[in-house]
Design a protein around this motif. Structure first.
Motif, PDB file in Angstrom:
ATOM      1  N   LYS A 220       0.851  -1.186   0.000  1.00  0.00           N
ATOM      2  CA  LYS A 220       0.000   0.000   0.000  1.00  0.00           C
ATOM      3  C   LYS A 220       0.887   1.236   0.000  1.00  0.00           C
ATOM      4  N   GLY A 221       0.534   2.214  -0.815  1.00  0.00           N
ATOM      5  CA  GLY A 221       1.359   3.410  -0.849  1.00  0.00           C
ATOM      6  C   GLY A 221       0.834   4.434  -1.831  1.00  0.00           C
ATOM      7  N   ILE A 222       1.725   5.361  -2.201  1.00  0.00           N
ATOM      8  CA  ILE A 222       1.377   6.448  -3.115  1.00  0.00           C
ATOM      9  C   ILE A 222       1.444   5.944  -4.553  1.00  0.00           C
ATOM     10  N   ALA A 223       0.473   6.328  -5.355  1.00  0.00           N
ATOM     11  CA  ALA A 223       0.453   5.913  -6.750  1.00  0.00           C
ATOM     12  C   ALA A 223       0.118   7.097  -7.641  1.00  0.00           C
ATOM     13  N   TYR A 224       0.576   7.041  -8.883  1.00  0.00           N
ATOM     14  CA  TYR A 224       0.277   8.052  -9.886  1.00  0.00           C
ATOM     15  C   TYR A 224      -0.974   7.640 -10.662  1.00  0.00           C
ATOM     16  N   ILE A 225      -1.767   8.631 -11.077  1.00  0.00           N
ATOM     17  CA  ILE A 225      -2.923   8.364 -11.929  1.00  0.00           C
ATOM     18  C   ILE A 225      -2.483   8.493 -13.381  1.00  0.00           C
ATOM     19  N   ALA A 226      -2.775   7.479 -14.152  1.00  0.00           N
ATOM     20  CA  ALA A 226      -2.343   7.460 -15.549  1.00  0.00           C
ATOM     21  C   ALA A 226      -3.115   8.482 -16.372  1.00  0.00           C
ATOM     22  N   THR A 227      -2.443   9.094 -17.331  1.00  0.00           N
ATOM     23  CA  THR A 227      -3.109   9.983 -18.277  1.00  0.00           C
ATOM     24  C   THR A 227      -3.848   9.140 -19.315  1.00  0.00           C
ATOM     25  N   GLN A 228      -4.693   9.793 -20.098  1.00  0.00           N
ATOM     26  CA  GLN A 228      -5.428   9.063 -21.132  1.00  0.00           C
ATOM     27  C   GLN A 228      -4.465   8.447 -22.151  1.00  0.00           C
ATOM     28  N   ASP A 229      -3.392   9.162 -22.479  1.00  0.00           N
ATOM     29  CA  ASP A 229      -2.415   8.627 -23.435  1.00  0.00           C
ATOM     30  C   ASP A 229      -1.763   7.362 -22.903  1.00  0.00           C
ATOM     31  N   VAL A 230      -1.451   7.346 -21.599  1.00  0.00           N
ATOM     32  CA  VAL A 230      -0.834   6.163 -20.998  1.00  0.00           C
ATOM     33  C   VAL A 230      -1.820   4.991 -21.019  1.00  0.00           C
ATOM     34  N   VAL A 231      -3.091   5.276 -20.690  1.00  0.00           N
ATOM     35  CA  VAL A 231      -4.109   4.221 -20.707  1.00  0.00           C
ATOM     36  C   VAL A 231      -4.285   3.676 -22.119  1.00  0.00           C
ATOM     37  N   ASP A 232      -4.330   4.557 -23.104  1.00  0.00           N
ATOM     38  CA  ASP A 232      -4.507   4.124 -24.491  1.00  0.00           C
ATOM     39  C   ASP A 232      -3.323   3.288 -24.966  1.00  0.00           C
ATOM     40  N   ALA A 233      -2.119   3.658 -24.524  1.00  0.00           N
ATOM     41  CA  ALA A 233      -0.929   2.908 -24.934  1.00  0.00           C
ATOM     42  C   ALA A 233      -0.920   1.516 -24.313  1.00  0.00           C
ATOM     43  N   GLY A 234      -1.385   1.412 -23.069  1.00  0.00           N
ATOM     44  CA  GLY A 234      -1.520   0.109 -22.431  1.00  0.00           C
ATOM     45  C   GLY A 234      -0.226  -0.606 -22.125  1.00  0.00           C
ATOM     46  N   ASP A 235       0.883   0.142 -21.960  1.00  0.00           N
ATOM     47  CA  ASP A 235       2.163  -0.528 -21.729  1.00  0.00           C
ATOM     48  C   ASP A 235       2.829  -0.116 -20.416  1.00  0.00           C
ATOM     49  N   ASP A 236       2.134   0.629 -19.553  1.00  0.00           N
ATOM     50  CA  ASP A 236       2.700   1.038 -18.261  1.00  0.00           C
ATOM     51  C   ASP A 236       1.957   0.310 -17.153  1.00  0.00           C
ATOM     52  N   ASP A 237       2.712  -0.488 -16.363  1.00  0.00           N
ATOM     53  CA  ASP A 237       2.091  -1.296 -15.316  1.00  0.00           C
ATOM     54  C   ASP A 237       2.300  -0.678 -13.935  1.00  0.00           C
ATOM     55  N   THR A 238       2.607   0.632 -13.888  1.00  0.00           N
ATOM     56  CA  THR A 238       2.934   1.247 -12.605  1.00  0.00           C
ATOM     57  C   THR A 238       1.945   2.325 -12.191  1.00  0.00           C
TER      58      THR A 238
END
Length: 368
Positions: free
Chosen positions: A149-167
């Motif tokens: 459990k901890g701090i996380a970043y919210i993905a941008t729409q471009d990151v979601v569309d790319a679908g290659d960031d698992d963080t």
């Protein structure tokens, strides 16, 4: 991880020596107790035993091991001291400089009116970080992972569309936008369905209706189906189509195939399988629809005589045709192949053999 590359530490020779000595020796303390900071850039080297130009030592340190190589570390300073941090060193409880990091630009700048909260992800390239502990574990804001459990970043729409960031974390709104785009590319449009060319998209009901309307005329599919159902609903129509009153299938039997007269039953493979048939290496029989029976069997034709060769399981009514396979040609003019000679009966076939000795033959017959 948090989406930012961890800072790669340099393990000092002194620190590595302590770490090596601690392997298998639980009396060696591998606790990171304090962090020294410096404002002046310096040359990072494993030979360092002290932090160059150390400005301050932070004693409020907490950390959590994220995997074998990466640690999330937090150090706090609530004093009124003002300083910049371009490099830092990790000190063990016995005062050994364990690891160092430095860069040209400031990592953190603290004023006298603010507190410092140094939160970093650190990579230990040469040691197993899971063996390292920390002096103060009462506070920590690690990056969120699947198990931490901890701090996380919210993905941008471009990151979601790319679908290659698992963080990064995906919000419901951005996920909905992504799914809408995926669904739109999955189903064929009405125009694409009517064209009937694509093989990479699915057809939804609206597209199928548009294609049917295009082929049969608007409204025609519904009218056609209603007309067909009305015809099938009539008893005579159901009987003609081989349908039962409840829409079941009226399948026939082997007897129907033998009689070959029913016009309101459906023919199935099982009906053919139920007809009499025997397939053996040297003999057998097969019953055809309508009742015609083919039989084949071996026999022996006696020399210079006509032999009535018995038909295994005689025909129910009559044998109507027969021929013989068997080679028996001699040197004399009267020697010929065995042949059928005389009237056929339901139970035997007369076979004439012109040579002196017995001749093995195979007999083929049709009857009913």
């Amino acid at each position: 991880m948090s989406g930012i590359a961890p800072l790669v530490l340099t393990i000092t020779q002194a620190g590595l020596a302590v770490f090596t000595e601690a392997q298998g020796n639980t009396d060696i303390n591998l606790t990171i107790a304090t962090i020294g900071v410096t404002a002046e850039p310096f040359v990072v080297a494993p030979t360092l035993t002290a932090l160059p130009n150390e400005a301050k030592r932070l004693e409020t340190v907490s950390g959590e091991v994220l995997d074998e190589a990466i640690v999330h570390l937090v150090a706090r300073d609530s004093s009124t001291d003002a300083y910049s941090v371009t490099g830092f060193g990790l000190f063990l409880a016995d005062g050994t400089l364990f690891a160092v990091y430095g860069q040209e630009t400031p990592i953190l700048q603290k004023s006298s009116l603010s507190g410092a909260n140094l939160a970093l992800d650190l990579r230990f390239p040469n040691v197993d970080a899971s063996q390292i502990t920390f002096g103060d574990a009462n506070f920590l804001d690690p990056p969120a992972t699947e198990s931490v459990k901890g701090i996380a970043y919210i993905a941008t729409q471009d990151v979601v569309d790319a679908g290659d960031d698992d963080t990064m974390i995906v919000t419901a709104k951005k996920l909905a936008v992504r799914l809408a785009a995926v669904i739109a590319g999955t189903f064929a449009s009405a125009a694409e369905t009517i064209a009937g060319v694509l093989t990479t998209k699915a057809v939804h009901p609206a597209g199928l209706k548009a294609a049917l309307d295009d082929r049969l005329g608007a409204g025609s599919p519904t009218a056609f189906i209603k007309t067909l159902l009305a015809a099938v609903s009539a008893t005579a129509a159901r009987a003609t189509l081989g349908l039962g009153n409840a829409g079941t299938l009226n399948t026939g039997s082997a007897a129907d195939l033998l009689a070959a007269s029913a016009a309101n039953v459906l023919v199935t493979p099982a009906m053919f399988g139920a007809l009499g048939h025997v397939f053996a290496a040297d003999s057998g029989q097969y019953v055809f629809p309508g009742g015609l029976i083919l039989k084949w069997f071996p026999g022996t034709a006696g020399g210079n005589a006509t032999t009535n060769i018995a038909i295994p399981t005689p025909y129910p009514t009559a044998c109507v045709a027969a021929w013989v396979q068997g080679a028996a040609i001699g040197n004399d003019a009267q020697d010929n192949n065995p042949s059928v000679a005389g009237a056929l009966s339901a139970g035997s076939v007369p076979v004439f053999n012109a040579v002196d000795g017995d001749v093995p033959v195979r007999v083929y017959t049709f009857g009913y």
